[in-house]
Design an enzyme around this catalytic site. Structure first.
Site, PDB file in Angstrom:
ATOM      1  N   VAL A  27      40.004  47.180  66.639  1.00 44.32           N
ATOM      2  CA  VAL A  27      39.701  48.094  65.523  1.00 44.32           C
ATOM      3  C   VAL A  27      38.208  48.424  65.412  1.00 44.32           C
ATOM      4  CG1 VAL A  27      41.710  47.510  64.098  1.00 44.32           C
ATOM      5  CG2 VAL A  27      39.598  46.170  63.869  1.00 44.32           C
ATOM      6  N   HIS A  60      43.768  46.655  43.201  1.00 37.10           N
ATOM      7  CA  HIS A  60      45.124  46.954  42.717  1.00 37.10           C
ATOM      8  C   HIS A  60      45.336  46.509  41.264  1.00 37.10           C
ATOM      9  CE1 HIS A  60      46.067  42.777  43.783  1.00 37.10           C
ATOM     10  NE2 HIS A  60      47.236  42.887  43.191  1.00 37.10           N
ATOM     11  N   LYS A  64      47.603  48.171  37.720  1.00 34.17           N
ATOM     12  CA  LYS A  64      48.635  47.461  36.957  1.00 34.17           C
ATOM     13  C   LYS A  64      48.826  48.198  35.634  1.00 34.17           C
ATOM     14  CE  LYS A  64      47.987  42.867  38.986  1.00 34.17           C
ATOM     15  NZ  LYS A  64      49.279  42.380  39.432  1.00 34.17           N
ATOM     16  N   GLU A 100      47.995  31.328  38.123  1.00 36.37           N
ATOM     17  CA  GLU A 100      49.118  31.555  39.038  1.00 36.37           C
ATOM     18  C   GLU A 100      49.769  30.230  39.434  1.00 36.37           C
ATOM     19  OE1 GLU A 100      48.389  35.151  41.880  1.00 36.37           O
ATOM     20  OE2 GLU A 100      46.572  33.970  41.834  1.00 36.37           O
ATOM     21  N   ASP A 146      37.590  35.583  45.272  1.00 40.65           N
ATOM     22  CA  ASP A 146      38.903  36.203  45.465  1.00 40.65           C
ATOM     23  C   ASP A 146      39.358  36.967  44.218  1.00 40.65           C
ATOM     24  OD1 ASP A 146      41.461  36.567  46.859  1.00 40.65           O
ATOM     25  OD2 ASP A 146      42.277  35.129  45.423  1.00 40.65           O
ATOM     26  N   HIS A 206      38.728  41.625  40.632  1.00 39.27           N
ATOM     27  CA  HIS A 206      39.830  41.910  39.703  1.00 39.27           C
ATOM     28  C   HIS A 206      39.464  41.631  38.234  1.00 39.27           C
ATOM     29  CE1 HIS A 206      42.212  42.439  43.221  1.00 39.27           C
ATOM     30  NE2 HIS A 206      42.493  41.172  43.445  1.00 39.27           N
ATOM     31  N   LYS A 240      44.950  28.674  41.041  1.00 35.95           N
ATOM     32  CA  LYS A 240      46.179  28.600  41.845  1.00 35.95           C
ATOM     33  C   LYS A 240      46.888  27.279  41.547  1.00 35.95           C
ATOM     34  CE  LYS A 240      45.309  32.185  44.679  1.00 35.95           C
ATOM     35  NZ  LYS A 240      45.746  33.481  44.212  1.00 35.95           N
TER      36      LYS A 240
HETATM   37  C1  BG6 Z   1      45.042  39.244  45.354  1.00 33.53           C
HETATM   38  C2  BG6 Z   1      44.396  37.889  45.498  1.00 33.53           C
HETATM   39  O1  BG6 Z   1      44.092  40.256  45.463  1.00 33.53           O
HETATM   40  O2  BG6 Z   1      45.685  39.312  44.089  1.00 33.53           O
HETATM   41  C3  BG6 Z   1      45.441  36.805  45.384  1.00 33.53           C
HETATM   42  O3  BG6 Z   1      43.777  37.805  46.775  1.00 33.53           O
HETATM   43  C4  BG6 Z   1      46.220  36.954  44.083  1.00 33.53           C
HETATM   44  O4  BG6 Z   1      44.847  35.526  45.450  1.00 33.53           O
HETATM   45  C5  BG6 Z   1      46.739  38.376  43.941  1.00 33.53           C
HETATM   46  O5  BG6 Z   1      47.294  36.040  44.115  1.00 33.53           O
HETATM   47  C6  BG6 Z   1      47.389  38.584  42.587  1.00 33.53           C
HETATM   48  O6  BG6 Z   1      47.868  39.882  42.490  1.00 33.53           O
HETATM   49  P1  BG6 Z   1      49.407  40.189  42.282  1.00 33.53           P
HETATM   50  O7  BG6 Z   1      49.498  41.652  42.222  1.00 33.53           O
HETATM   51  O8  BG6 Z   1      50.121  39.581  43.453  1.00 33.53           O
HETATM   52  O9  BG6 Z   1      49.787  39.525  41.026  1.00 33.53           O
END
Ligand code: BG6
Length: 454
Positions: free
Chosen positions: A83, A167, A171, A205, A224, A229, A329
């Site tokens: 790549v 992302h 949500k 999580e 992360d 986020h 986690k």
């Molecule tokens: C990701 C993280 O971007 O988002 C992960 O790298 C995390 O560690 C995840 O678990 C959570 O997002 P979602 O959409 O799976 O709840």
């Protein structure tokens, strides 16, 4: 809609878990002529790639691949190669077979160390003028890395063709924050330090880091989740009202919030942050090995699987209000929510215990909103009881990644971070990482399945 999507890192975890399942539910893309091109150094051919796409797409659509998705799968093409080699990238772009007028997206679903080499390689390719480049996270490893990557991207393309996707911004509940705050009269007047005591942004999580340990052990909870986020969520909670929902208006309001977040010094890191790492335990009846026993983990790196950070937004609106960001986690429960805690009433005039603080909770996945209110008791109307107003906000379809892909193909930058936001994120997080590395805060242990460090 005819469009081309080149996925670099097409056999990777991110593509399998998020990009392909997200794509499956985006009807305008699936039904139209989207041409998907997968690129990686793996020994695969068109058929092998199509089998992979079908599996991931079907996995999301309850085992059913409808004819439109089937056609998307049949159009998918595999390009084998490195790549970071301009020749591979040229071949992949050519394989999309889209006209100059159609959107073409190059998606870097890659380990972050490859972002810069790929951007350098793209600079040597004859790119169609409207090409969009998607960069995943972490956006660099530190502030200097983010600045360098931003500069390389800026030499390649105009800012509105660069998508630092997040992302969490796609949500539903997060987007609902905008509607709740800026389309109702009742919340916004209370949304200041006069009435708000504190804000929690929590993403606990139950999932552990075992299956992604080789990535996670170079990242940790702060890089992360917090740097991107959770800080993005903070911008939506704390931003000033935008004059419109136009991408530029939203982006500048978000950037203002991040710029106002106080840079943590060593003393405040020691006082306002915590970090932890899970040991062996049980989550939902499932035995989980300790983080350091996962293959690929180097215990000496001291990577945290839990982070808690209290930040201060130095503006008139938010002065004195702590914003507590927390994520981890292998915790006891999936708790993903934004909690706005209002101040106590000025005077307690009822018999019995004081009224509870009003709390507005916005839950992510499932998307719910609830508000605790004090009302008169049923048995004794001069004593208080608490009731909770609770409503479901939305059922999200397509998935956040589906929304992201659609936005990128539409050229809508609202689900992405701008260059400044990425850099400000590191400006805030870097001193915390440095102070942690320097031993300012102990790495606490917590058993998997617990509520985190005690
Ligand atoms: C990701 C993280 O971007 O988002 C992960 O790298 C995390 O560690 C995840 O678990 C959570 O997002 P979602 O959409 O799976 O709840």
């Amino acid at each position: 809609m005819t469009a081309g999507l080149v996925v670099l890192g097409a056999t990777g975890d991110l593509t399998a878990r998020y990009v392909l399942p997200g794509l499956a539910r985006v009807e305008p893309l699936v039904d139209g002529g989207l041409r998907l091109v997968g690129v990686a150094n793996d020994d695969l051919d068109d058929d092998g790639f199509r089998a992979l796409v079908r599996e991931k797409v079907a996995g999301h659509a309850d085992g059913r691949v409808d004819p439109a998705v089937g056609a998307l799968v049949d159009r998918a093409v595999w390009v084998h190669g490195d790549v970071t080699d301009p020749a591979t990238l040229s071949a992949a772009i050519a394989a999309c077979e889209v006209s100059d007028a159609d959107p073409l997206v190059v998606y870097l679903a890659l380990p972050h160390v490859l972002f810069l080499p790929v951007v350098h390689a793209l600079a040597e390719v004859d790119l169609p003028s409207g090409v969009r480049v998607v960069v995943e996270k972490p956006f660099g490893e530190d502030l200097a890395g983010a600045v360098e990557l931003n500069a390389a991207l800026a030499r390649l393309l105009p800012e509105d063709q660069i998508f630092r996707v997040d992302h969490f911004l796609a949500k539903q509940t997060v987007l609902n924050l905008l509607g709740l705050r800026f389309a109702n009269r009742i919340l916004e007047p209370l949304w200041t330090s006069t009435d708000v005591a504190s804000v929690d942004i929590v993403f606990d999580e139950t999932v552990d880091a075992q299956s992604r340990a080789s990535y996670y052990d170079r990242s940790g909870a702060l890089r992360d989740m917090v740097q991107n986020h959770l800080l993005q969520l903070l911008t939506y909670v704390a931003m000033e009202p935008p004059t419109s929902m136009a991408p530029a208006d939203l982006a500048s309001r978000k950037a203002d919030v991040l710029k106002a977040v106080r840079t943590p010094d060593r003393e405040s890191v020691a006082r306002w942050t915590r970090r932890g790492r899970y040991t062996a335990g049980e989550v939902d009846g499932r035995a989980v090995d300790g983080y350091t026993d996962a293959p690929g983990v180097d215990a000496d790196r001291g990577i945290e699987t839990y982070a808690e950070v209290t930040l201060h937004v130095d503006t008139w609106r938010w002065s004195g209000v702590p914003f507590r960001l927390r994520t981890g986690k292998a915790l006891s429960a999936d708790r993903r929510e934004i909690v706005v805690r209002f101040r106590d009433v000025p005077l307690h005039v009822f018999d019995g215990p004081a009224p509870v603080r009003n709390e507005l909770r916005l839950q992510l996945d499932p998307d719910r909103m609830s508000l605790d209110l004090n009302v008169n008791g049923i048995d004794d109307p001069f004593k208080l009881e608490t009731v909770t107003l609770d409503t479901e906000l939305a059922r999200q379809d397509p998935t956040p990644y589906g929304q992201l892909l659609l936005a990128v193909i539409d050229g809508d930058t609202r689900l992405s971070a701008r260059a400044t936001e990425a850099e400000e994120g590191w400006r805030i997080v870097e001193p915390i990482l440095a102070a942690w590395a320097d031993g300012a805060v102990p790495l606490e242990e917590y058993p998997a399945g617990s509520d985190g460090p005690s």
